[in-house]
Motif scaffolding. Structure first.
Motif, PDB file in Angstrom:
ATOM      1  N   ASP A  14      26.565  31.131  28.320  1.00  0.00           N
ATOM      2  CA  ASP A  14      27.040  32.505  28.145  1.00  0.00           C
ATOM      3  C   ASP A  14      26.402  33.084  26.885  1.00  0.00           C
ATOM      4  O   ASP A  14      27.019  33.181  25.828  1.00  0.00           O
ATOM      5  N   ARG A  40      37.077  37.261  34.116  1.00  0.00           N
ATOM      6  CA  ARG A  40      36.520  37.368  32.768  1.00  0.00           C
ATOM      7  C   ARG A  40      36.709  38.811  32.312  1.00  0.00           C
ATOM      8  O   ARG A  40      35.848  39.660  32.554  1.00  0.00           O
ATOM      9  N   PRO A  41      37.809  39.130  31.660  1.00  0.00           N
ATOM     10  CA  PRO A  41      38.096  40.518  31.272  1.00  0.00           C
ATOM     11  C   PRO A  41      37.009  41.148  30.405  1.00  0.00           C
ATOM     12  O   PRO A  41      36.773  42.353  30.482  1.00  0.00           O
ATOM     13  N   ASN A  42      36.362  40.335  29.594  1.00  0.00           N
ATOM     14  CA  ASN A  42      35.313  40.844  28.709  1.00  0.00           C
ATOM     15  C   ASN A  42      33.905  40.561  29.234  1.00  0.00           C
ATOM     16  O   ASN A  42      32.922  40.759  28.517  1.00  0.00           O
ATOM     17  N   GLY A  43      33.821  40.070  30.475  1.00  0.00           N
ATOM     18  CA  GLY A  43      32.522  39.787  31.058  1.00  0.00           C
ATOM     19  C   GLY A  43      31.820  38.632  30.371  1.00  0.00           C
ATOM     20  O   GLY A  43      32.451  37.766  29.776  1.00  0.00           O
ATOM     21  N   ARG A  44      30.505  38.662  30.450  1.00  0.00           N
ATOM     22  CA  ARG A  44      29.664  37.664  29.801  1.00  0.00           C
ATOM     23  C   ARG A  44      28.562  38.359  29.023  1.00  0.00           C
ATOM     24  O   ARG A  44      28.357  39.558  29.161  1.00  0.00           O
ATOM     25  N   GLY A  79      28.759  42.283  29.525  1.00  0.00           N
ATOM     26  CA  GLY A  79      29.947  42.945  29.007  1.00  0.00           C
ATOM     27  C   GLY A  79      30.840  43.566  30.052  1.00  0.00           C
ATOM     28  O   GLY A  79      31.963  43.995  29.738  1.00  0.00           O
ATOM     29  N   PRO A  81      33.544  43.731  32.901  1.00  0.00           N
ATOM     30  CA  PRO A  81      34.621  42.829  33.345  1.00  0.00           C
ATOM     31  C   PRO A  81      34.278  42.203  34.692  1.00  0.00           C
ATOM     32  O   PRO A  81      33.752  42.871  35.582  1.00  0.00           O
ATOM     33  N   GLN A  82      34.591  40.922  34.827  1.00  0.00           N
ATOM     34  CA  GLN A  82      34.309  40.204  36.063  1.00  0.00           C
ATOM     35  C   GLN A  82      35.600  39.655  36.651  1.00  0.00           C
ATOM     36  O   GLN A  82      36.277  38.832  36.029  1.00  0.00           O
ATOM     37  N   GLN A  83      35.933  40.142  37.823  1.00  0.00           N
ATOM     38  CA  GLN A  83      37.104  39.636  38.529  1.00  0.00           C
ATOM     39  C   GLN A  83      36.766  39.580  40.010  1.00  0.00           C
ATOM     40  O   GLN A  83      36.581  40.602  40.653  1.00  0.00           O
TER      41      GLN A  83
END
Length: 207
Positions: A14, A40-44, A79, A81-83
């Motif tokens: 990451d 991942r609320p804040n992404g990568r 950056g 968000p990943q859901q």
């Protein structure tokens, strides 16, 4: 179920690479029989691209649940968000790759990759590439091969191979499976037998 993945030559996967282009990690899930959930609320720090070959992946984008059906790709910028999740019904297969580097914005722009969900006519080539990259990272670990192949995969994702057969495939779609191979061969300027061989070699399906 088959699960395969491998990481690039980095400390943490990451991360945003300062190189021209770098594959952080890559993998695939074939015939999932367990549920996969990612939040991942804040992404990568890197980019992520998922190609759904069969079944379906569901993603939450801007608070709205959206399906990513077979033949489509899901794209996340750094950056974002990943859901997303995939049910374990044994039917879902998807391929994924994380990558970063200074050239990513230009490469993605030239490949017309920007929307979070989009059709991916070059998905079979992306899938083959993911398999090859995983094997390379587990074996010879040639960074040049991995990164070069990944760039080619991105370039072809929305523009599938088969340029010389575009007129033929367009006619096939218009004919709705009622056309004759001999007519398509004539349209391509080939004999039927040569047309069938070339069509299958380039598009990986028979006419």
């Amino acid at each position: 179920m088959q699960i395969e993945f491998a990481r690039g030559n980095v400390g943490s996967t990451d991360r945003a690479s300062a190189e021209y282009f770098h594959v952080n990690n890559c993998g695939y899930y074939v015939g999932l029989d367990v549920e996969i959930r990612v939040n991942r609320p804040n992404g990568r720090a890197d980019y992520q691209l998922i190609y759904v070959q069969s079944g379906r992946v569901d993603a939450v984008l801007d608070g709205e649940s959206r399906a990513v059906p077979a033949g489509h790709a899901l794209f996340f910028a750094p950056g974002a968000p990943q859901q997303y999740h995939a049910v374990g019904d044994g039917r879902t297969t998807y391929y994924w790759m994380h990558f970063s580097g200074q050239a990513c914005p230009a490469i993605l722009a030239s490949a017309a990759v920007s929307a979070p969900i989009f059709p991916a006519p070059g998905g079979s080539e992306f899938a083959d590439g993911c398999r090859a990259i995983v094997q390379e990272l587990r074996g010879a670990r040639s960074e040049q091969y991995v990164n070069g192949r990944a760039i080619c995969m991105l370039a072809r994702l929305r523009n599938a191979p088969g340029g010389r057969f575009r007129a033929v495939t367009a006619q096939m779609a218009a004919d709705a499976a009622c056309g004759a191979v001999t007519d398509y061969a004539k349209l391509a300027g080939m004999s039927p037998s040569h047309f069938i061989r070339c069509f299958k070699a380039e598009l990986r399906v028979t006419p």
